[in-house]
Design a protein around this motif. Structure first.
Motif, PDB file in Angstrom:
ATOM      1  N   MET A   1       0.713  -1.191   0.163  1.00 43.59           N
ATOM      2  CA  MET A   1      -0.130   0.033  -0.126  1.00 43.59           C
ATOM      3  C   MET A   1       0.814   1.385  -0.187  1.00 43.59           C
ATOM      4  O   MET A   1       0.566   2.258  -0.787  1.00 43.59           O
ATOM      5  CB  MET A   1      -1.129  -0.151   1.269  1.00 43.59           C
TER       6      MET A   1
ATOM      7  N   ASP B   1      -4.886   4.997   0.760  1.00 37.89           N
ATOM      8  CA  ASP B   1      -5.751   3.984   0.941  1.00 37.89           C
ATOM      9  C   ASP B   1      -7.242   4.233   0.625  1.00 37.89           C
ATOM     10  O   ASP B   1      -7.893   4.882   1.393  1.00 37.89           O
ATOM     11  CB  ASP B   1      -5.834   3.201   2.056  1.00 37.89           C
ATOM     12  N   GLN B   2      -7.619   4.113  -0.452  1.00 33.89           N
ATOM     13  CA  GLN B   2      -8.988   4.369  -0.719  1.00 33.89           C
ATOM     14  C   GLN B   2      -9.964   3.956  -0.051  1.00 33.89           C
ATOM     15  O   GLN B   2     -11.205   4.625   0.011  1.00 33.89           O
ATOM     16  CB  GLN B   2      -9.182   4.344  -2.422  1.00 33.89           C
ATOM     17  N   HIS B   3     -10.025   2.725   0.251  1.00 35.78           N
ATOM     18  CA  HIS B   3     -10.916   1.968   1.119  1.00 35.78           C
ATOM     19  C   HIS B   3     -11.233   2.693   2.433  1.00 35.78           C
ATOM     20  O   HIS B   3     -12.248   2.790   2.809  1.00 35.78           O
ATOM     21  CB  HIS B   3     -10.606   0.504   1.039  1.00 35.78           C
TER      22      HIS B   3
ATOM     23  N   ARG C   1      -5.887   5.956  -5.548  1.00 34.66           N
ATOM     24  CA  ARG C   1      -6.004   4.558  -5.790  1.00 34.66           C
ATOM     25  C   ARG C   1      -5.011   3.776  -5.367  1.00 34.66           C
ATOM     26  O   ARG C   1      -3.975   3.495  -6.027  1.00 34.66           O
ATOM     27  CB  ARG C   1      -6.067   4.428  -7.395  1.00 34.66           C
TER      28      ARG C   1
ATOM     29  N   HIS D   1      -4.570   0.395  -2.099  1.00 35.58           N
ATOM     30  CA  HIS D   1      -5.260  -0.579  -1.278  1.00 35.58           C
ATOM     31  C   HIS D   1      -4.245  -1.500  -0.429  1.00 35.58           C
ATOM     32  O   HIS D   1      -3.242  -1.553  -0.836  1.00 35.58           O
ATOM     33  CB  HIS D   1      -6.403  -1.174  -2.007  1.00 35.58           C
ATOM     34  N   CYS D   2      -4.715  -2.106   0.687  1.00 35.87           N
ATOM     35  CA  CYS D   2      -3.992  -3.202   1.329  1.00 35.87           C
ATOM     36  C   CYS D   2      -4.374  -4.499   0.553  1.00 35.87           C
ATOM     37  O   CYS D   2      -5.256  -4.864   0.182  1.00 35.87           O
ATOM     38  CB  CYS D   2      -4.480  -3.262   2.771  1.00 35.87           C
ATOM     39  N   SER D   3      -3.169  -5.034   0.267  1.00 34.01           N
ATOM     40  CA  SER D   3      -3.187  -6.366  -0.700  1.00 34.01           C
ATOM     41  C   SER D   3      -3.951  -7.343   0.197  1.00 34.01           C
ATOM     42  O   SER D   3      -4.102  -8.318  -0.482  1.00 34.01           O
ATOM     43  CB  SER D   3      -1.896  -6.626  -1.107  1.00 34.01           C
TER      44      SER D   3
ATOM     45  N   GLY E   1      -7.859  -6.066   0.798  1.00 34.24           N
ATOM     46  CA  GLY E   1      -8.641  -5.820  -0.310  1.00 34.24           C
ATOM     47  C   GLY E   1      -9.189  -7.188  -0.899  1.00 34.24           C
ATOM     48  O   GLY E   1     -10.025  -7.255  -1.651  1.00 34.24           O
TER      49      GLY E   1
ATOM     50  N   GLU F   1      -9.949  -1.113   6.207  1.00 31.90           N
ATOM     51  CA  GLU F   1      -9.249  -1.246   4.911  1.00 31.90           C
ATOM     52  C   GLU F   1      -9.781  -2.146   3.889  1.00 31.90           C
ATOM     53  O   GLU F   1      -9.447  -2.349   2.922  1.00 31.90           O
ATOM     54  CB  GLU F   1      -7.597  -1.576   5.137  1.00 31.90           C
ATOM     55  N   CYS F   2     -10.875  -2.902   4.383  1.00 35.12           N
ATOM     56  CA  CYS F   2     -11.717  -3.732   3.425  1.00 35.12           C
ATOM     57  C   CYS F   2     -12.443  -2.848   2.527  1.00 35.12           C
ATOM     58  O   CYS F   2     -12.691  -1.559   2.622  1.00 35.12           O
ATOM     59  CB  CYS F   2     -12.572  -4.501   4.295  1.00 35.12           C
ATOM     60  N   LYS F   3     -12.905  -3.459   1.321  1.00 35.80           N
ATOM     61  CA  LYS F   3     -13.773  -2.697   0.418  1.00 35.80           C
ATOM     62  C   LYS F   3     -14.991  -2.296   0.879  1.00 35.80           C
ATOM     63  O   LYS F   3     -15.528  -2.785   2.051  1.00 35.80           O
ATOM     64  CB  LYS F   3     -14.077  -3.730  -0.736  1.00 35.80           C
TER      65      LYS F   3
END
Length: 392
Positions: free
Chosen positions: A131, A204-206, A249, A251-253, A256, A280-282
């Protein structure tokens, strides 16, 4: 009393990446430790780590992030999330060496907050964060130019997640913004909207979207996603002018990869289960969950949970396994939300051989793998961090 059962998780090659022993092309770049590492099969590793740590005494302070392996966390003087650990390091000025068992951006934050007389050490320099690597200083500077061209830069306040590089924290400080954690993101955004009309949320967009929509009553239409790999971020000037939240754009791998299907599956398998996920989840996963909160929130929620309750946790697997074992004697059933989501492969690069090598090197008077932030970057990154510390 019940016996802790192994979590029903089926590792995949992509997910596990051999627990960090192979390269993840999406992760922050780094290098291996110089010199020879002890063999992972060495039966004396625990004794060697203990002996080296005892030899160093008060000169060393070991920090262990919640996502670390059990074999490493047993040697931590304190455990916590990234910011708590950085603050714990700053509160120990007598420690000559701060060994940060985490990832690169965390060690940078510790270096920023500790004194010049202290050395922050990362046992494996390749322990990065995918991220944090999704927003470079050059990309963010270009984004600011796009905002300037759209005529809105003077209305925008940057808010950067703790999970970002020192360069991004410094950018935030230079442009009047603040840092946030997953625990205080709402307070940080409230502060930012008191300073300006719009927020650029990095990286982190989420977390940005979930905080804005779930916690602050905004709509999804208030949010746009800036893609650094597209001209002008893939957005028109009108879209930027109409937005309240400009989400980077990134995210956490790990987080996510959780899905609504994961939530539906665990509800079908475990009637009455409480689904608790990290922000951090969608957005759709957060909307489908029963509870949402930071790593510290997750731990406290399980501590307060009644005996016999059932929980599916959407965060990194090392922590979920540790919590499942910890609360097994209280008949709390704690399972991993998904069957295939990975460990944090870069976090898992910090293993017992790397820790032993680090502690033994320091005990022999050899400073290794020091993380240093240059003075100019540190000045503005610290300014952004201090703004966060001053939040009510």
């Amino acid at each position: 009393m019940t016996t802790a059962q192994p979590l029903d998780v089926q590792p995949t090659p992509l997910a596990l990446l051999l627990l960090g022993r192979e390269a993840d092309p999406r992760s922050e770049r780094g290098v291996e430790c110089p010199g020879d590492l002890p063999s992972p099969s060495d039966p004396d590793l625990v004794a060697r780590a203990r002996a080296a740590k005892e030899k160093l005494g008060d000169k060393v302070f070991v920090l262990g992030h919640h996502y670390q392996r059990d074999e490493v966390i047993q040697f931590a003087d304190v455990t916590g999330d990234s910011f708590k650990l950085a603050r714990d390091a700053a509160a120990r000025p007598e420690a000559e060496y701060i060994v940060f068992c985490g990832v690169h951006f965390m060690a940078e934050s510790a270096d920023i907050l500790t004194t010049d007389d202290q050395a922050v050490v990362l046992p494996d320099l390749a322990a990065g964060c995918s991220m944090a690597d999704m927003a470079t200083a050059e990309q963010v500077a270009e984004c600011w130019d796009v905002l300037t061209d759209a005529g809105i830069a003077d209305q925008v306040v940057p808010v950067s997640y703790m999970n970002s590089s020192a360069d991004i924290k410094a950018f935030t400080g230079r442009h009047g913004g603040t840092i946030c954690t997953s625990s205080n993101a709402k307070r940080a955004l409230e502060w930012a909207f008191e300073q300006g009309e719009k927020v650029l949320f990095l990286p982190d967009q989420h977390l940005g979207r979930n905080t804005a929509v779930r916690d602050m009553g905004m709509t999804l239409e208030d949010c746009v996603v800036y893609n650094p790999h597209k001209p002008n971020g893939g957005l028109t000037a009108e879209q930027l002018r109409n937005a309240k939240m400009i989400l980077w754009r990134g995210h956490c791998s790990v987080h996510g990869r959780f899905s609504v299907e994961s939530v539906e599956d665990v509800r079908a398998r475990i009637p009455g289960v409480n689904v608790l996920v990290h922000p951090e989840c969608k957005h759709e996963v957060v909307a489908a969950a029963d509870h949402v909160g930071s790593t510290e929130y997750i731990i406290k929620a399980l501590e307060a949970a009644p005996r016999g309750s059932k929980w599916a946790i959407g965060t990194e697997l090392n922590l979920v396994r540790r919590l499942a074992n910890r609360f097994a004697d209280e008949d709390k059933e704690i399972v991993f939300l998904d069957k295939t989501v990975c460990f944090c492969s870069t976090m898992n690069r910090i293993d017992l051989p790397h820790l032993v090598w680090t502690l033994e090197s320091l005990a022999d008077g050899k400073l290794v793998n020091r993380i240093e932030v240059d003075p100019e970057t540190e000045k503005y990154a610290k300014l952004a961090l201090e703004r966060m510390l001053a939040l009510p």
